[in-house]
Enzyme design. Structure first.
Site, PDB file in Angstrom:
ATOM      1  CG  ASN A  13      -1.995   1.036   1.182  1.00 50.14           C
ATOM      2  OD1 ASN A  13      -1.885   2.024   0.461  1.00 50.14           O
ATOM      3  ND2 ASN A  13      -3.050   0.835   1.954  1.00 50.14           N
ATOM      4  NE  ARG A  93      -6.113   2.107  -0.891  1.00 56.91           N
ATOM      5  CZ  ARG A  93      -6.132   3.256  -0.219  1.00 56.91           C
ATOM      6  NH1 ARG A  93      -5.080   3.621   0.484  1.00 56.91           N
ATOM      7  NH2 ARG A  93      -7.190   4.032  -0.262  1.00 56.91           N
ATOM      8  CG  HIS A 181     -11.548   5.060   1.510  1.00 55.13           C
ATOM      9  ND1 HIS A 181     -12.069   6.308   1.760  1.00 55.13           N
ATOM     10  CD2 HIS A 181     -10.216   5.151   1.751  1.00 55.13           C
ATOM     11  CE1 HIS A 181     -11.101   7.128   2.136  1.00 55.13           C
ATOM     12  NE2 HIS A 181      -9.968   6.442   2.130  1.00 55.13           N
ATOM     13  CG  HIS A 204     -12.281   4.225   5.279  1.00 53.67           C
ATOM     14  ND1 HIS A 204     -11.715   2.962   5.365  1.00 53.67           N
ATOM     15  CD2 HIS A 204     -11.241   5.088   5.252  1.00 53.67           C
ATOM     16  CE1 HIS A 204     -10.400   3.075   5.372  1.00 53.67           C
ATOM     17  NE2 HIS A 204     -10.097   4.363   5.309  1.00 53.67           N
ATOM     18  NE  ARG A 237      -6.685  13.162   0.718  1.00 59.49           N
ATOM     19  CZ  ARG A 237      -6.917  11.862   0.635  1.00 59.49           C
ATOM     20  NH1 ARG A 237      -7.871  11.414  -0.153  1.00 59.49           N
ATOM     21  NH2 ARG A 237      -6.211  11.008   1.342  1.00 59.49           N
ATOM     22  CD  GLU A 377      -7.770   0.154   3.207  1.00 59.55           C
ATOM     23  OE1 GLU A 377      -8.290   0.931   2.388  1.00 59.55           O
ATOM     24  OE2 GLU A 377      -6.878   0.481   4.011  1.00 59.55           O
TER      25      GLU A 377
END
Length: 396
Positions: A13, A93, A181, A204, A237, A377
């Site tokens: 990841n 990922r 996600h 999430h 963000r 994940e």
């Protein structure tokens, strides 16, 4: 080699500031995580590399990680030092494959070329993810790699939700809502009874944050859109903005595309509001004496509540709300701030269970079940990689 044979899968990841990794053994005997670790603080004066083998901390050291390539080399060296077996496959990922790739797949030259052409769909993430694929090719050129797309879970979103209110030709060019996600959402759906039968919102919440409306296991809408910049207020963000804000910044302040990208993805969100930090745990510690930190927390919770309300409208009601991700799993104060004002919508959070959550944190009589489920994940990446790896005969 049959699919029942035990395989070792390395999961990567990759981000611009850290690379997380895990090694799984999957096969007839089940699924077992053999090792996990991370290269952290890439680009800072002092980085960190750690690797845990089973329950033991095998490696934990500080070292210079000036660039992502240095971090990848450090990860491969750590795996060799810990005597991890050479993997049978490597799963990545991939935040977005743009319009061409929205289902998990084996990586070949065409896939890699398509990813390079899709950088604008995830400019924060794709460069590091592509670099990781190339680094694995250099070290293990004959080991198959699998791209696991965060957008795959959201392919069930209907066009009424995924089409943006723009000229139709832009839809044909791939300008639409993709959602992200997805590996996390896919894992959570698999953990829920009967794969999320009924109406579920999954939140999430981490440095990147989004929510998904899920009906009978199928995603019907989500908060992120074309890129992972939209939707909820996040660590650095902005989340959703009036498009006129961007026009104002361009026309009145002279911002170019690069300056806008830096502003929206790196200087906004919790960091921008608080003027101190984009880390929620840091802000929670500061909020008692720092009104800007307190305001950032309040705006984050407000953004989340608005999203829950809109996704309830999509679903026509709500049976359960699931918190996951770093903030969703660990920040009791944030769960409380989000849920407590929604009492009128049937969300009755238990203050005692919320402080030390095991699974259910709603009151027994709450019309809406509220759960906390840690996501995984890496396991989803390992499963998809194991499923898609070619047999040894086909690799010859």
């Amino acid at each position: 080699m049959s699919i029942a044979t035990t395989r070792h899968v390395l999961c990567l990841n990759s981000g611009s500031s850290s690379i997380k990794f895990a090694v799984f053994a999957l096969g007839a005997a089940g699924e077992k995580k053999r090792a996990e670790g991370a290269a952290e603080r890439i680009g800072q004066s002092v980085g960190r590399l750690w690797l845990r083998w089973g329950e033991e901390q095998a490696i934990d050291r500080q070292l210079a990680l000036p660039q992502q390539q240095d971090a990848l080399k450090a990860v491969f060296a750590a795996l060799a030092e810990a005597r991890c077996a050479t993997p049978d496959g490597v799963g990545h990922r991939i935040v977005s494959g743009g319009p061409r790739h929205q289902t998990h797949c084996l990586v070949d030259n065409q896939v890699l070329s398509d990813l390079r052409a899709s950088l604008r769909f995830a400019p924060l993430h794709l460069p590091a993810e592509i670099a990781a694929i190339e680094a694995v090719q250099a070290v293990w050129p004959h080991i198959p790699q699998v791209a696991c797309f965060d957008t795959a879970f959201h392919q069930s979103i209907p066009e009424i939700a995924s089409r943006l209110p723009l000229p139709r030709n832009l839809w044909q060019e791939g300008v639409r809502k993709y959602g992200f996600h997805g590996l996390s959402y896919e894992y959570i759906v698999g953990r829920l009874p009967n794969h999320a039968t009924g109406k579920t919102i999954i939140a999430h919440l981490g440095n990147g944050a989004s929510m998904a409306a899920v009906h009978n296991g199928q995603c019907r809408d989500t908060t992120m859109g074309l890129t992972p910049t939209g939707g909820l207020v996040m660590g650095t963000r902005s989340g959703d903005l009036d498009p006129g804000v961007l026009l104002y910044l361009m026309e009145e302040k002279g911002y170019n595309a690069g300056q806008l990208e830096r502003l929206l993805n790196h200087l906004s969100g919790l960091l921008g509001i608080s003027a101190s930090s984009g880390d929620m745990q840091t802000l929670l510690k500061l909020r008692g004496g720092d009104p800007h930190a307190a305001q950032a927390i309040d705006i984050f919770a407000y953004s989340a509540r608005k999203a829950i309300g809109s996704l309830m409208a999509v679903l026509g009601g709500l049976d359960r709300l699931v918190f996951t991700g770093g903030i969703g799993e660990h920040a009791a104060a944030i769960r409380w701030a989000i849920c407590r004002p929604l009492l009128g919508l049937g969300l009755e959070i238990d203050p005692v269970a919320n402080e030390d959550p095991e699974l259910r944190i709603s009151m027994p009589h709450s019309p809406v079940e509220i759960l906390v489920i840690p996501t995984n994940e890496d396991l989803m990446i390992a499963r998809h990689c194991h499923r898609l790896l070619p047999t040894r005969e086909h690799r010859r």
